[in-house]
Enzyme design. Structure first.
Site: not given
Ligand code: CTP
Ligand code: CA
Length: 226
Positions: A33-36, A100
């Site tokens: 996943s990502n930091r959004s 994101a």
């Protein structure tokens, strides 16, 4: 009463907003996943609803509460997000992709938990569909399409490239290497670029304020008079 005071400038308009990060499974217990945080997209959905629009928020992973008067659809992977957005897109007036989206997903998701073995392991990834680019190919002249660009360098140049490649009406670019812009903070410093080549450098502002500015510009470009 601040919320009720707003002009209903988007009454009758159908708005789709995507927000937060997608999540791509590796095995039953792991993911990429990502930091959004989802804060920007949720602020946009809330602002649209306060202006009287009919809002669908297609949300990736976040714990943020659903904004008032917004239909929220929770999704995980990029492909889930794509199919849900595409279902509403033909009927929509304004679509804003603040999510994101994971650029890649795991090629073969393991059915069982992967056991550790070698010192080095490799996971093969394949490219996800570009949701926004697909919408840009389908959109009619009456539909207004907005993208975001998260950059760490050459912000303006990369964002302008995305605006053209994806056939957008507007792109909101932020330099996520700056502490007050981008991921998991309540503020942003954005450049808003429109199809006509206009560039607006917004000062440091709250994401809720940037959401207002975004719709002020959209309404101006769409000739919406309230
Ligand atoms: N986007 C999308 N589908 C993807 C990737 C991105 O719809 N598979 C959208 C994002 O929601 C955003 C815009 O495209 O509105 C730009 O995303 P960004 O990650 O900045 O650009 P990419 O085109 O993915 O290029 P890169 O990550 O290589 O900079
Ligand atoms: Ca990307």
């Amino acid at each position: 009463f601040a919320k009720m005071d707003k002009k209903q400038s988007l009454a009758g308009k159908k708005v789709i907003v995507s927000a937060a990060g997608t999540r791509e499974p590796i095995d039953p217990v792991r993911y990429i996943s990502n930091r959004s945080s989802g804060k920007m997209g949720y602020a946009i959905a809330e602002e649209a609803a306060q202006r009287g629009a009919d809002v669908v928020l297609v949300s990736g992973i976040t714990n943020l509460p659903a904004p008032e008067n917004v239909k929220v659809i929770k999704v995980e992977s990029a492909r889930d997000m794509q199919s849900n957005i595409e279902q509403y897109f033909p009927d929509s007036d304004i679509t804003i992709m603040a999510a994101a989206v994971s650029d890649y997903r795991v090629k073969e998701v393991a059915e069982q938990k992967i056991k550790k073995s070698d010192e080095v392991m490799t996971i093969e990834l394949v490219k996800n569909p570009d949701i926004l680019k697909g919408l840009g190919e389908k959109k009619t002249d009456k539909q207004f399409l907005v993208g975001f660009a998260a950059e760490t360098q050459n912000v303006l140049e990369y964002a302008q490239g995305k605006l053209q490649r994806k056939n957008l009406d507007m792109i909101v670019a932020n330099d996520v290497s700056q502490a007050q812009a981008g991921f998991n903070v309540d503020t942003n410093i954005a450049k808003i670029i429109t199809r006509d080549g206009q560039i607006k450098q917004a000062p440091l502002m709250k994401k809720t304020e940037l959401a207002q500015l975004i719709f002020d510009i959209i309404e101006e470009k769409m000739n919406i008079k309230a």
